[in-house]
Design an enzyme around this catalytic site. Sequence first.
Site, PDB file in Angstrom:
ATOM      1  N   ASP A  57       0.823  -1.212   0.000  1.00  7.48           N
ATOM      2  CA  ASP A  57       0.000   0.000   0.000  1.00  7.48           C
ATOM      3  C   ASP A  57       0.858   1.264   0.000  1.00  7.48           C
ATOM      4  OD1 ASP A  57      -2.353   1.404  -0.033  1.00  7.48           O
ATOM      5  OD2 ASP A  57      -2.717   1.259   2.121  1.00  7.48           O
ATOM      6  N   ASN A 116     -11.085  -2.374  -5.399  1.00 10.58           N
ATOM      7  CA  ASN A 116     -10.297  -1.413  -6.167  1.00 10.58           C
ATOM      8  C   ASN A 116     -10.931  -1.048  -7.522  1.00 10.58           C
ATOM      9  OD1 ASN A 116      -7.115  -2.715  -4.947  1.00 10.58           O
ATOM     10  ND2 ASN A 116      -8.258  -0.935  -4.217  1.00 10.58           N
TER      11      ASN A 116
HETATM   12  C1  IPE Z   1      -5.435  -2.723  -0.183  1.00  7.67           C
HETATM   13  O1  IPE Z   1      -5.114  -1.385  -0.317  1.00  7.67           O
HETATM   14  C2  IPE Z   1      -5.423  -3.396  -1.524  1.00  7.67           C
HETATM   15  C3  IPE Z   1      -4.121  -3.533  -2.160  1.00  7.67           C
HETATM   16  C4  IPE Z   1      -2.968  -3.221  -1.650  1.00  7.67           C
HETATM   17  C5  IPE Z   1      -4.142  -4.098  -3.479  1.00  7.67           C
HETATM   18  P1  IPE Z   1      -6.231  -0.246  -0.442  1.00  7.67           P
HETATM   19  O2  IPE Z   1      -5.491   1.027  -0.610  1.00  7.67           O
HETATM   20  O3  IPE Z   1      -7.192  -0.623  -1.501  1.00  7.67           O
HETATM   21  O4  IPE Z   1      -6.971  -0.339   0.961  1.00  7.67           O
HETATM   22  P2  IPE Z   1      -7.763   0.773   1.786  1.00  7.67           P
HETATM   23  O5  IPE Z   1      -8.738   1.389   0.838  1.00  7.67           O
HETATM   24  O6  IPE Z   1      -6.762   1.752   2.269  1.00  7.67           O
HETATM   25  O7  IPE Z   1      -8.399   0.032   2.910  1.00  7.67           O
HETATM   26  C1  IPE Z   2      -1.624   0.260  -3.362  1.00  8.89           C
HETATM   27  O1  IPE Z   2      -1.391   1.622  -3.390  1.00  8.89           O
HETATM   28  C2  IPE Z   2      -1.857  -0.324  -4.732  1.00  8.89           C
HETATM   29  C3  IPE Z   2      -3.257  -0.688  -5.022  1.00  8.89           C
HETATM   30  C4  IPE Z   2      -4.233  -0.685  -4.182  1.00  8.89           C
HETATM   31  C5  IPE Z   2      -3.543  -1.099  -6.393  1.00  8.89           C
HETATM   32  P1  IPE Z   2      -2.565   2.686  -3.375  1.00  8.89           P
HETATM   33  O2  IPE Z   2      -2.926   2.997  -4.779  1.00  8.89           O
HETATM   34  O3  IPE Z   2      -3.676   2.205  -2.526  1.00  8.89           O
HETATM   35  O4  IPE Z   2      -1.853   3.932  -2.725  1.00  8.89           O
HETATM   36  P2  IPE Z   2      -2.483   4.940  -1.658  1.00  8.89           P
HETATM   37  O5  IPE Z   2      -2.977   4.123  -0.513  1.00  8.89           O
HETATM   38  O6  IPE Z   2      -3.584   5.670  -2.343  1.00  8.89           O
HETATM   39  O7  IPE Z   2      -1.339   5.805  -1.274  1.00  8.89           O
HETATM   40 MG    MG Z   3      -4.102   2.403  -0.544  1.00 10.69          MG
END
Ligand code: IPE
Ligand code: IPE
Ligand code: MG
Length: 234
Positions: free
Chosen positions: A17, A65
């Site tokens: 993340d 997502n």
């Molecule tokens: C979890 O991260 C999913 C992945 C890393 C693929 P998110 O960024 O989607 O999770 P939330 O929204 O912060 O809970």
């Molecule tokens: C994790 O990084 C990757 C996916 C969930 C695909 P994020 O895209 O959630 O990054 P933040 O949490 O917005 O910084």
């Molecule tokens: Mg995230």
Amino acid sequence: MIENLYKIPNHVAIIMDGNGRWAKRRGLQRIEGHREGTKAVERTIKFARNVGIKYLTLFAFSTENWQRPPEEVNAIMSLLVEYINQKIPLLIENDVRLLFMGRKEKLWDSVLKAMEKGENETARCKSMTTIITLNYSGRAEIVDTVNKILKSGKKEITEEEFKKFMYRPEIPEPDLLIRTSGEKRISNFLLWQLAYTELYFTDTLWPDFDEDEFLKALYDYQSRERRFGKVLDE
Ligand code: IPE
Ligand code: IPE
Ligand code: MG
């Protein structure tokens, strides 16, 4: 050899993340964070393999997502196709087997094709297995499992039998879960499998996650006493 490293977890799962925040801090588009994140994926796979971890599960895209802006979803899907196809030779060279886990529905044909190619071409690799969870969520897996059980005609089931109906029953449960970016939640990752997993959270954003950060998590894991509900001998 890395000093004082022992008690290597058999299976490490990672919620990768913070790609978006990494990009935002640099005034870049979110997709640039995802692109940079792929470099961390490569570092992490190589390092895990070299320290003797046997299973590495990476959360790449959740069923939730899809609710992101379509431009971001499309960019992630293209990046996945490009990355999987490009990295297959490197995985083979490192003797790393690639598996995917998640719902196939909604995934682009090109993604499905790359997934199949990656699984087939690395099928004989034995040093480590990397499981990429794509269009995955823990609740979706549990519901899909229950539906499979209902179709089988069973009326009652034990935990052991339940497990056999899950996506990848042959994969042992994770010993250590790492989540980057400072969030302290599971976000619908491996809900069933994480029951007794040790949890480790770091503020480091995924694109900045490197060997030193991974090592910190492994040293922390070493100090944990896993009791599984029992009383250990004094
Ligand atoms: C979890 O991260 C999913 C992945 C890393 C693929 P998110 O960024 O989607 O999770 P939330 O929204 O912060 O809970
Ligand atoms: C994790 O990084 C990757 C996916 C969930 C695909 P994020 O895209 O959630 O990054 P933040 O949490 O917005 O910084
Ligand atoms: Mg995230």
